[in-house]
Write a protein that holds these residues in place. Structure first.
Motif, PDB file in Angstrom:
ATOM      1  N   THR A 145      -5.619   5.744  -0.674  1.00  0.00           N
ATOM      2  CA  THR A 145      -4.836   4.701  -1.341  1.00  0.00           C
ATOM      3  C   THR A 145      -5.756   3.742  -2.089  1.00  0.00           C
ATOM      4  OG1 THR A 145      -3.221   4.752   0.453  1.00  0.00           O
ATOM      5  CG2 THR A 145      -3.149   2.857  -1.019  1.00  0.00           C
ATOM      6  N   CYS A 183      -2.563   6.283  -9.624  1.00  0.00           N
ATOM      7  CA  CYS A 183      -2.506   7.256  -8.534  1.00  0.00           C
ATOM      8  C   CYS A 183      -1.071   7.727  -8.286  1.00  0.00           C
ATOM      9  CB  CYS A 183      -3.098   6.629  -7.270  1.00  0.00           C
ATOM     10  SG  CYS A 183      -3.082   7.708  -5.822  1.00  0.00           S
ATOM     11  N   MET A 231      -2.265  -4.481   1.785  1.00  0.00           N
ATOM     12  CA  MET A 231      -2.104  -3.734   0.539  1.00  0.00           C
ATOM     13  C   MET A 231      -2.289  -4.692  -0.639  1.00  0.00           C
ATOM     14  SD  MET A 231      -1.480  -0.512   1.120  1.00  0.00           S
ATOM     15  CE  MET A 231      -0.760  -0.057  -0.444  1.00  0.00           C
ATOM     16  N   LYS A 252      -4.087   6.009   3.170  1.00  0.00           N
ATOM     17  CA  LYS A 252      -3.777   7.159   2.318  1.00  0.00           C
ATOM     18  C   LYS A 252      -2.328   7.099   1.862  1.00  0.00           C
ATOM     19  CE  LYS A 252      -2.344  10.070   6.132  1.00  0.00           C
ATOM     20  NZ  LYS A 252      -2.274  11.301   6.792  1.00  0.00           N
ATOM     21  N   ILE A 253      -2.049   7.869   0.811  1.00  0.00           N
ATOM     22  CA  ILE A 253      -0.685   8.103   0.350  1.00  0.00           C
ATOM     23  C   ILE A 253      -0.368   9.564   0.616  1.00  0.00           C
ATOM     24  CG2 ILE A 253       0.913   8.085  -1.608  1.00  0.00           C
ATOM     25  CD1 ILE A 253      -0.907   6.019  -2.940  1.00  0.00           C
ATOM     26  N   PHE A 293      -3.816   1.779  -8.527  1.00  0.00           N
ATOM     27  CA  PHE A 293      -2.713   2.179  -7.646  1.00  0.00           C
ATOM     28  C   PHE A 293      -1.608   2.864  -8.443  1.00  0.00           C
ATOM     29  CE2 PHE A 293       1.449   1.283  -5.823  1.00  0.00           C
ATOM     30  CZ  PHE A 293       1.298   1.767  -4.535  1.00  0.00           C
ATOM     31  N   LYS A 321      -5.936   0.558  -2.770  1.00  0.00           N
ATOM     32  CA  LYS A 321      -5.133  -0.558  -2.279  1.00  0.00           C
ATOM     33  C   LYS A 321      -5.555  -1.934  -2.793  1.00  0.00           C
ATOM     34  CE  LYS A 321      -7.619  -0.866   2.138  1.00  0.00           C
ATOM     35  NZ  LYS A 321      -7.453  -0.813   3.608  1.00  0.00           N
ATOM     36  N   ILE A 352       3.294   5.412   1.489  1.00  0.00           N
ATOM     37  CA  ILE A 352       2.138   4.629   1.066  1.00  0.00           C
ATOM     38  C   ILE A 352       1.587   3.861   2.266  1.00  0.00           C
ATOM     39  CG2 ILE A 352       1.346   2.766  -0.436  1.00  0.00           C
ATOM     40  CD1 ILE A 352       3.616   3.615  -2.372  1.00  0.00           C
TER      41      ILE A 352
END
Length: 296
Positions: free
Chosen positions: A31, A42, A79, A11-12, A39, A33, A7
């Motif tokens: 992401t 996702c 984040m 991006k993840i 979140f 965020k 994470i």
């Protein structure tokens, strides 16, 4: 099959590996965020996609930026969705499979330990030179060492060893509030700041390196300063725990000249010339996700 989620603020990255470390599936997605519900949705969607691709998941590993305090709360200012959340409880509430959570730099280091085939009795330090400067230790038996307070590897917030040689008015202030942190000088943005100080021109690291390769005088001087600073900082790492090898990560790790130049310089700052290899990273942008998948 094991799923790793890396994470990041942008991006993840998700990857599934087999017991023999074969990569079975990979995907990345932006992401979410800022909003917690988005979140978590996702994350759940990535897990469902992985299950659709491979059928079953025995374990999920998650790599996250930031530091978890004694109360289990995450401090990761970039984040907003999960900053100041009790991160382990949050994930366990929404994920059915067994899971492990670790700092993203530690996940990167674990991937490097496997990729570089770190021996049973060997020690590795990873120096991550990206937007900021981080690091991680892998001890014998490929064991991550985070320290008593999860601070092991946070060498970026030690002062630059050469700081006393820089005039006070030219010393850079770190975002953490301290003056002269390694993070401020050896990150990619720090490299750009050095060039800006020298020329008054704002360029990113790739553009400066291009000018260095074209033998521009200013870029050459800034690169010389940067490599000496990096060599001196890594010399303190070598003389602290004497690792078997050091692996670079982050955007600056893509500069091939560092692997030749830095080991030439760091002997100037040590009791005796070291034989420590300075290695480039393996697995590219997927290293964090692969390391997360390897978590126990």
């Amino acid at each position: 099959m094991r799923l790793g989620l890396d994470i990041g603020g942008t991006k993840i990255a998700a990857t599934v590996i087999s017991p023999k470390l074969d990569i079975l599936w990979q995907i990345s997605t932006p992401t979410p965020k800022q909003n917690l519900n988005d979140f978590l949705l996702c994350i759940n969607q990535l897990i469902q996609q992985a299950l659709t691709q491979v059928g079953t998941l025995s374990h999920i590993g998650i790599g996250i930026p930031g530091v978890v305090n004694e109360q289990g709360m995450l401090n990761a200012s970039n984040m907003g969705a999960i900053n100041q959340q009790c991160i382990e409880a949050l994930f366990k509430e929404h994920i059915a499979q067994p899971l492990s959570i670790e700092n993203d730099a530690n996940c990167f280091a674990l991937a490097q330990a496997h990729g570089h085939q770190l021996g049973k009795n060997e020690v590795m330090f990873t120096a991550v030179l990206g937007t900021g400067v981080g690091g991680a230790w892998v001890l014998p038996n490929r064991t991550l060492w985070s320290g008593t307070q999860n601070l092991a590897g946070e060498w970026g917030h030690n002062p630059l060893p050469d700081l006393s040689l820089i005039p006070t008015e030219q010393q850079l202030t770190c975002q953490c509030g301290q003056r002269g942190c390694i993070d401020t000088y050896l990150s990619g943005s720090g490299f750009s700041l050095l060039y800006f100080q020298h020329t008054g021109e704002q360029l990113d690291a790739p553009a400066i390196i291009s000018r260095y390769r074209n033998q521009e005088k200013a870029a050459s001087e800034v690169f010389r300063r940067y490599t000496h600073y990096l060599a001196h900082a890594l010399a303190t790492i070598i003389q602290t725990l004497d690792p078997t090898c050091i692996v670079l990560g982050g955007g600056m790790s893509t500069i091939p000249e560092l692997y030749q130049t830095v080991p030439q310089y760091w002997a100037n700052y040590m009791l005796k010339p070291p034989v420590t290899p300075l290695l480039s990273p393996v697995y590219g942008d997927w290293a964090g996700a692969i390391g997360a998948a390897l978590l126990e």
